[in-house]
Design a protein around this motif. Sequence first.
Motif, PDB file in Angstrom:
ATOM      1  N   GLN A 193      -7.741 -18.635 -30.126  1.00  0.00           N
ATOM      2  CA  GLN A 193      -7.681 -18.098 -28.775  1.00  0.00           C
ATOM      3  C   GLN A 193      -6.238 -18.041 -28.262  1.00  0.00           C
ATOM      4  OE1 GLN A 193     -10.382 -20.413 -26.313  1.00  0.00           O
ATOM      5  NE2 GLN A 193     -12.015 -18.921 -26.634  1.00  0.00           N
ATOM      6  N   VAL A 194      -6.011 -17.081 -27.353  1.00  0.00           N
ATOM      7  CA  VAL A 194      -4.688 -16.864 -26.770  1.00  0.00           C
ATOM      8  C   VAL A 194      -4.806 -16.926 -25.250  1.00  0.00           C
ATOM      9  CG1 VAL A 194      -2.755 -15.249 -26.518  1.00  0.00           C
ATOM     10  CG2 VAL A 194      -3.998 -15.377 -28.690  1.00  0.00           C
ATOM     11  N   LEU A 195      -3.903 -17.642 -24.616  1.00  0.00           N
ATOM     12  CA  LEU A 195      -3.855 -17.721 -23.161  1.00  0.00           C
ATOM     13  C   LEU A 195      -2.513 -17.160 -22.704  1.00  0.00           C
ATOM     14  CD1 LEU A 195      -5.040 -18.667 -20.440  1.00  0.00           C
ATOM     15  CD2 LEU A 195      -3.953 -20.889 -20.842  1.00  0.00           C
ATOM     16  N   VAL A 196      -2.566 -16.146 -21.842  1.00  0.00           N
ATOM     17  CA  VAL A 196      -1.351 -15.505 -21.343  1.00  0.00           C
ATOM     18  C   VAL A 196      -1.267 -15.694 -19.832  1.00  0.00           C
ATOM     19  CG1 VAL A 196      -0.069 -13.342 -21.077  1.00  0.00           C
ATOM     20  CG2 VAL A 196      -1.318 -13.809 -23.200  1.00  0.00           C
ATOM     21  N   MET A 197      -0.226 -16.383 -19.391  1.00  0.00           N
ATOM     22  CA  MET A 197       0.065 -16.587 -17.981  1.00  0.00           C
ATOM     23  C   MET A 197       1.234 -15.674 -17.616  1.00  0.00           C
ATOM     24  SD  MET A 197      -0.096 -20.726 -18.503  1.00  0.00           S
ATOM     25  CE  MET A 197       0.482 -21.186 -16.889  1.00  0.00           C
ATOM     26  N   TYR A 198       1.167 -15.024 -16.450  1.00  0.00           N
ATOM     27  CA  TYR A 198       2.198 -14.043 -16.110  1.00  0.00           C
ATOM     28  C   TYR A 198       2.329 -13.895 -14.602  1.00  0.00           C
ATOM     29  CZ  TYR A 198      -1.793 -10.939 -15.283  1.00  0.00           C
ATOM     30  OH  TYR A 198      -2.958 -10.394 -14.807  1.00  0.00           O
ATOM     31  N   THR A 199       3.460 -13.347 -14.154  1.00  0.00           N
ATOM     32  CA  THR A 199       3.653 -13.020 -12.743  1.00  0.00           C
ATOM     33  C   THR A 199       3.425 -11.515 -12.556  1.00  0.00           C
ATOM     34  OG1 THR A 199       6.038 -12.723 -13.085  1.00  0.00           O
ATOM     35  CG2 THR A 199       5.280 -14.899 -12.367  1.00  0.00           C
ATOM     36  N   ASP A 200       3.322 -11.086 -11.293  1.00  0.00           N
ATOM     37  CA  ASP A 200       2.966  -9.694 -11.045  1.00  0.00           C
ATOM     38  C   ASP A 200       4.051  -8.703 -11.449  1.00  0.00           C
ATOM     39  OD1 ASP A 200       4.799 -10.156  -9.032  1.00  0.00           O
ATOM     40  OD2 ASP A 200       3.367  -9.936  -7.389  1.00  0.00           O
ATOM     41  N   GLY A 201       5.266  -9.203 -11.725  1.00  0.00           N
ATOM     42  CA  GLY A 201       6.302  -8.309 -12.231  1.00  0.00           C
ATOM     43  C   GLY A 201       5.954  -7.719 -13.582  1.00  0.00           C
ATOM     44  N   ILE A 202       5.057  -8.367 -14.314  1.00  0.00           N
ATOM     45  CA  ILE A 202       4.623  -7.856 -15.621  1.00  0.00           C
ATOM     46  C   ILE A 202       3.695  -6.656 -15.447  1.00  0.00           C
ATOM     47  CG2 ILE A 202       3.289  -8.407 -17.700  1.00  0.00           C
ATOM     48  CD1 ILE A 202       6.022  -9.755 -17.656  1.00  0.00           C
ATOM     49  N   THR A 203       2.611  -6.833 -14.710  1.00  0.00           N
ATOM     50  CA  THR A 203       1.620  -5.757 -14.579  1.00  0.00           C
ATOM     51  C   THR A 203       2.047  -4.681 -13.586  1.00  0.00           C
ATOM     52  OG1 THR A 203       0.455  -7.182 -12.999  1.00  0.00           O
ATOM     53  CG2 THR A 203      -0.345  -7.156 -15.275  1.00  0.00           C
ATOM     54  N   GLU A 204       3.008  -4.993 -12.706  1.00  0.00           N
ATOM     55  CA  GLU A 204       3.455  -4.006 -11.724  1.00  0.00           C
ATOM     56  C   GLU A 204       4.773  -3.349 -12.103  1.00  0.00           C
ATOM     57  OE1 GLU A 204       3.423  -5.757  -7.843  1.00  0.00           O
ATOM     58  OE2 GLU A 204       1.291  -6.277  -7.952  1.00  0.00           O
ATOM     59  N   ALA A 205       5.223  -3.550 -13.344  1.00  0.00           N
ATOM     60  CA  ALA A 205       6.398  -2.827 -13.827  1.00  0.00           C
ATOM     61  C   ALA A 205       6.120  -1.325 -13.742  1.00  0.00           C
ATOM     62  CB  ALA A 205       6.705  -3.237 -15.264  1.00  0.00           C
ATOM     63  N   GLU A 206       7.108  -0.544 -13.298  1.00  0.00           N
ATOM     64  CA  GLU A 206       6.896   0.881 -13.044  1.00  0.00           C
ATOM     65  C   GLU A 206       7.692   1.762 -14.003  1.00  0.00           C
ATOM     66  OE1 GLU A 206       7.794   1.789  -9.016  1.00  0.00           O
ATOM     67  OE2 GLU A 206       6.129   0.636  -8.181  1.00  0.00           O
ATOM     68  N   ASP A 207       7.093   2.909 -14.331  1.00  0.00           N
ATOM     69  CA  ASP A 207       7.827   3.918 -15.094  1.00  0.00           C
ATOM     70  C   ASP A 207       8.483   4.888 -14.113  1.00  0.00           C
ATOM     71  OD1 ASP A 207       5.840   5.581 -14.145  1.00  0.00           O
ATOM     72  OD2 ASP A 207       4.903   5.941 -16.102  1.00  0.00           O
ATOM     73  N   ILE A 208       9.097   5.935 -14.621  1.00  0.00           N
ATOM     74  CA  ILE A 208       9.836   6.862 -13.773  1.00  0.00           C
ATOM     75  C   ILE A 208       8.937   7.599 -12.786  1.00  0.00           C
ATOM     76  CG2 ILE A 208       9.647   8.868 -15.329  1.00  0.00           C
ATOM     77  CD1 ILE A 208      12.644   9.412 -14.639  1.00  0.00           C
ATOM     78  N   GLY A 209       7.643   7.671 -13.093  1.00  0.00           N
ATOM     79  CA  GLY A 209       6.701   8.345 -12.203  1.00  0.00           C
ATOM     80  C   GLY A 209       6.049   7.416 -11.195  1.00  0.00           C
ATOM     81  N   GLY A 210       6.438   6.134 -11.196  1.00  0.00           N
ATOM     82  CA  GLY A 210       5.870   5.174 -10.263  1.00  0.00           C
ATOM     83  C   GLY A 210       4.545   4.587 -10.715  1.00  0.00           C
ATOM     84  N   ASN A 211       4.154   4.838 -11.971  1.00  0.00           N
ATOM     85  CA  ASN A 211       2.915   4.270 -12.504  1.00  0.00           C
ATOM     86  C   ASN A 211       3.135   2.814 -12.914  1.00  0.00           C
ATOM     87  OD1 ASN A 211       1.438   6.875 -12.511  1.00  0.00           O
ATOM     88  ND2 ASN A 211       2.960   7.418 -14.067  1.00  0.00           N
ATOM     89  N   HIS A 212       2.122   1.981 -12.712  1.00  0.00           N
ATOM     90  CA  HIS A 212       2.216   0.572 -13.067  1.00  0.00           C
ATOM     91  C   HIS A 212       1.803   0.336 -14.519  1.00  0.00           C
ATOM     92  CE1 HIS A 212       1.903  -0.956  -8.637  1.00  0.00           C
ATOM     93  NE2 HIS A 212       3.086  -0.462  -8.932  1.00  0.00           N
ATOM     94  N   PHE A 213       2.431  -0.685 -15.115  1.00  0.00           N
ATOM     95  CA  PHE A 213       2.077  -1.071 -16.474  1.00  0.00           C
ATOM     96  C   PHE A 213       0.619  -1.509 -16.535  1.00  0.00           C
ATOM     97  CE2 PHE A 213       2.080  -4.123 -20.049  1.00  0.00           C
ATOM     98  CZ  PHE A 213       2.614  -3.311 -21.035  1.00  0.00           C
ATOM     99  N   ASP A 214       0.138  -2.204 -15.557  1.00  0.00           N
ATOM    100  CA  ASP A 214      -1.226  -2.653 -15.261  1.00  0.00           C
ATOM    101  C   ASP A 214      -1.810  -3.639 -16.284  1.00  0.00           C
ATOM    102  OD1 ASP A 214      -2.808  -1.208 -17.286  1.00  0.00           O
ATOM    103  OD2 ASP A 214      -2.612   0.585 -16.059  1.00  0.00           O
TER     104      ASP A 214
END
Length: 264
Positions: A193-214
């Motif tokens: 099993q794998v446990l991944v802890m992260y802050t919102d800067g990971i999933t809310e990283a944006e590309d040039i079009g403003g889309n989130h990594f999610d």
Amino acid sequence: LANQAAICIEREYWYRKAIDRERMDEQMKMARVIQTGFFPDIKPGHDHIDIAGTSKPAAYVGGDYFDYIKLGNKMWGIAIADVTGKGVPAAMLMATLRAQLRSLADQDKSAQETVNTLNSTLLRETGDDTYITMFYGLLDGNRFRYTNAGHNPPLLYDQETDKFAGLTEGGPLLGFIHDPGYKEGTCRLKPGQVLVMYTDGITEAEDIGGNHFDEDRLKEIIRSEAGNSAEKIMNTILREIAEFRNGTPQSDDETLVVLKNNAV
């Protein structure tokens, strides 16, 4: 003469501005070195639990935090947090949070008790508009007891069932209300099993079009990399985010902690 004097004065003004800017840059670089020293350089020494963590501030310094706190021969406190704001004010509050957590952490206290006390301390010593999301857990062997204070739920992935579980037990973010009644959850990090802890800067990283990594993209990477080490999983996530941004400046601090049970 007046024109020449004006030119000399303007040059002196911009020269002093450049000197001040250079001095400020040097101070901020030193602040970054100091903050980097806050992050742990010793990993939990479990036989089968592999762990990796990193934090990349959006500016010279940031408000994200992660830590491994040794509480005994086998027990470790694992923390990840995100302070409101960015830059120097957030970094100062992050340093305060780290000092308070390390002074409160105790092998005889539950994660719930530690987070409750931390919340009371922050309410007493910081402003009303200061909030922190935090996830704190006690790793004892493969048993993980945790409290989630308004943080992004860490993702627990099981390769056998191909399912994700979010670690949500806890309560509101730190510094928000008195007596929040935090709860404690328990899980076991089973072999593979794998446990991944992260802050919102990971999933809310944006590309040039403003889309989130999610979160869906994050889950796909965890699924495809689950057979690798914690370090490899972490580095792959960071690389995929950089490729997703494709040159777009980093808008928020990015912090990750990855745990993997390598037992067969």
